[in-house]
Design a protein around this motif. Structure first.
Motif, PDB file in Angstrom:
ATOM      1  N   GLY A 119      28.969  96.492 -41.586  1.00 31.84           N
ATOM      2  CA  GLY A 119      28.451  96.074 -40.358  1.00 31.84           C
ATOM      3  C   GLY A 119      27.879  94.216 -41.159  1.00 31.84           C
ATOM      4  N   PHE A 120      26.631  93.846 -40.459  1.00 38.94           N
ATOM      5  CA  PHE A 120      26.558  92.380 -40.977  1.00 38.94           C
ATOM      6  C   PHE A 120      25.211  92.394 -41.409  1.00 38.94           C
ATOM      7  CE2 PHE A 120      29.453  92.719 -38.044  1.00 38.94           C
ATOM      8  CZ  PHE A 120      31.023  92.007 -38.712  1.00 38.94           C
ATOM      9  N   PRO A 121      24.256  92.774 -42.277  1.00 39.19           N
ATOM     10  CA  PRO A 121      23.339  92.737 -42.419  1.00 39.19           C
ATOM     11  C   PRO A 121      22.902  91.338 -42.964  1.00 39.19           C
ATOM     12  CG  PRO A 121      24.602  93.808 -43.988  1.00 39.19           C
ATOM     13  CD  PRO A 121      24.874  93.655 -42.872  1.00 39.19           C
ATOM     14  N   GLN A 122      21.529  90.832 -43.273  1.00 38.63           N
ATOM     15  CA  GLN A 122      21.764  89.964 -43.547  1.00 38.63           C
ATOM     16  C   GLN A 122      22.236  89.400 -45.135  1.00 38.63           C
ATOM     17  OE1 GLN A 122      17.255  88.832 -43.577  1.00 38.63           O
ATOM     18  NE2 GLN A 122      17.669  86.237 -44.025  1.00 38.63           N
ATOM     19  N   GLY A 123      22.882  88.001 -45.143  1.00 38.59           N
ATOM     20  CA  GLY A 123      22.979  88.086 -46.867  1.00 38.59           C
ATOM     21  C   GLY A 123      24.609  88.339 -46.749  1.00 38.59           C
ATOM     22  N   HIS A 124      25.365  89.200 -46.234  1.00 39.36           N
ATOM     23  CA  HIS A 124      26.525  89.599 -45.483  1.00 39.36           C
ATOM     24  C   HIS A 124      27.298  89.368 -44.549  1.00 39.36           C
ATOM     25  CE1 HIS A 124      26.154  91.587 -49.081  1.00 39.36           C
ATOM     26  NE2 HIS A 124      24.651  91.735 -48.868  1.00 39.36           N
ATOM     27  N   ASP A 125      26.992  88.103 -43.826  1.00 38.66           N
ATOM     28  CA  ASP A 125      28.042  87.289 -42.757  1.00 38.66           C
ATOM     29  C   ASP A 125      29.099  87.919 -42.446  1.00 38.66           C
ATOM     30  OD1 ASP A 125      25.635  85.647 -41.808  1.00 38.66           O
ATOM     31  OD2 ASP A 125      25.568  84.866 -42.336  1.00 38.66           O
ATOM     32  N   ARG A 126      29.936  88.296 -43.758  1.00 34.06           N
ATOM     33  CA  ARG A 126      31.279  88.577 -43.255  1.00 34.06           C
ATOM     34  C   ARG A 126      31.058  89.730 -43.606  1.00 34.06           C
ATOM     35  NH1 ARG A 126      35.021  85.203 -45.315  1.00 34.06           N
ATOM     36  NH2 ARG A 126      34.224  82.744 -45.503  1.00 34.06           N
TER      37      ARG A 126
END
Length: 388
Positions: free
Chosen positions: A124-131
């Motif tokens: 997934g793509f939680p905040q701070g982990h757009d990659r």
């Protein structure tokens, strides 16, 4: 332990806001169709989570584990918004408006009687982990909605939080995708629990996709509903059907998708229709329709319990129908009229002969006598002025 990277990397989808921010995930569930949470789409379009009507605006997505940054436009085609009162909620299907990057493969969902204590993996793509980032956990049981709880193991796992919604969840015990992440614990910071919508609660969007992908095969190849399609359709319709015969693809597919298969039939009507269409194409050997035949066969193998058995059953029905002879009949009406002088009227008797050649005048076999209603116990009769 199974590795979910290969099965998921070509199906996981990343959703973007118009400002370029990443807002959540989804996954390719069929050719050109993406499944996700309605609230992920709402976030991408800056709409309230409980927006009732399906958004008309398109959204931008990409396939981060396959072709990061190569965005594709998609529009909403199925929509059930977030709801506090309905059991089915927070579901969206989008159709890609252009071809996805190669070599995308859609994820196949399976159902299981229980997931209890199965280990899982999710991307997934939680905040701070757009990659994107992987998380693991362990399944627990269902809540009152039927959503399956899963927990992070506090000592070693990253918690599933906002940004994972819409992601497919990989069951390491079953080696398959078993559902979609929908919500995380919001009220207690120390609790690392989240929830999955299992396959059985995804029935409505999956049925929509099943029906729509079938329709796409026919419409994309401009097959005429007036010849081989109509022949296959007639084979699948019940002989006792009282509904009008449909003349266009959407109505044909909708009728058969919602028709009962019958107590003795293993496959539903839409699978039978696919089998009948493949048989028609094989019999007619139309080269320009080679592609839809192959696609229909693939569709049938995906959705049928046994597509080859379905084809065999439809072929047997075809032969049976062709072998039935319909003999033309020339029905006749035999009328006996006698005068009743005392009543100044005529008494009438009548018989219908459906096939005069099979009528026996001595025994009256092969005829059906018409009975006239009588009032007050009188012999039924017709007055002279009513006889022509």
């Amino acid at each position: 332990m199974s590795n979910p990277v290969e099965p998921l990397k070509s199906s996981v989808v990343r959703f973007y806001h118009a400002n370029g921010n990443v807002v959540g995930a989804g996954f390719l569930i069929a050719e050109r169709y993406v499944l996700t949470c309605a609230h992920v789409v709402a976030a991408a379009l800056t709409l309230p989570e409980n927006t009732e009507a399906a958004p008309e605006q398109s959204v931008q997505i990409d396939f981060p584990l396959l072709a990061s940054g190569q965005t594709v436009e998609a529009s909403v085609v199925f929509w059930i918004p977030v709801s506090q009162t309905k059991s089915a909620e927070d579901l969206a299907v989008l159709r890609l408006l252009e071809k996805p990057p190669d070599p995308t493969k859609f994820a196949s969902l399976i159902a299981a009687p229980s997931h209890w204590e199965h280990q899982l993996a999710i991307f997934g793509f939680p905040q701070g982990h757009d990659r994107g980032i992987w998380a693991t956990g362990i399944f627990r049981g269902p809540n009152d909605k039927g959503w399956i709880q899963f927990d992070s193991l506090m000592s070693e796992d990253r918690p599933v939080e906002k940004g994972f919604s819409g992601s497919p969840i990989w069951d390491k015990t079953l080696n398959a995708v078993v559902g979609m992440a929908v919500a995380a614990e919001k009220r207690r910071e120390a609790v690392n629990s989240a929830f999955m919508i299992p396959k059985n609660l995804l029935r409505n969007p999956l049925n929509y996709i099943r029906q729509q992908t079938f329709l796409d095969i026919l419409q994309d190849h401009k097959a005429s509903p007036r010849n081989w399609v109509q022949q296959a359709y007639g084979l699948c319709r019940s002989p006792n059907a009282i509904t009008p015969v449909q003349q266009d693809f959407p109505k044909i597919v909708d009728e058969l998708a919602n028709a009962a298969a019958g107590a003795e039939q293993e496959e539903d009507k839409l699978v039978q229709f696919a089998a009948a269409l493949v048989l028609e194409l094989e019999a007619k050997q139309m080269e320009h329709l080679k592609v839809p035949k192959e696609l229909l066969h693939q569709w049938g193998c995906r959705y049928a319990k046994d597509f080859e058995a379905a084809k065999t059953a439809m072929q047997a029905l075809r032969i049976k129908r062709k072998g039935q002879k319909i003999e033309p009949q020339k029905p006749m009406l035999l009328v006996n009229i006698q005068e009743d002088a005392s009543r100044a009227s005529l008494s009438v008797e009548a018989w219908v002969m459906l096939d005069p050649e099979k009528y026996d005048a001595k025994t009256l076999q092969g005829s059906h006598r018409l009975l006239f209603a009588a009032e007050d116990g009188e012999q039924p009769h017709l007055s002279e002025q009513n006889v022509s």
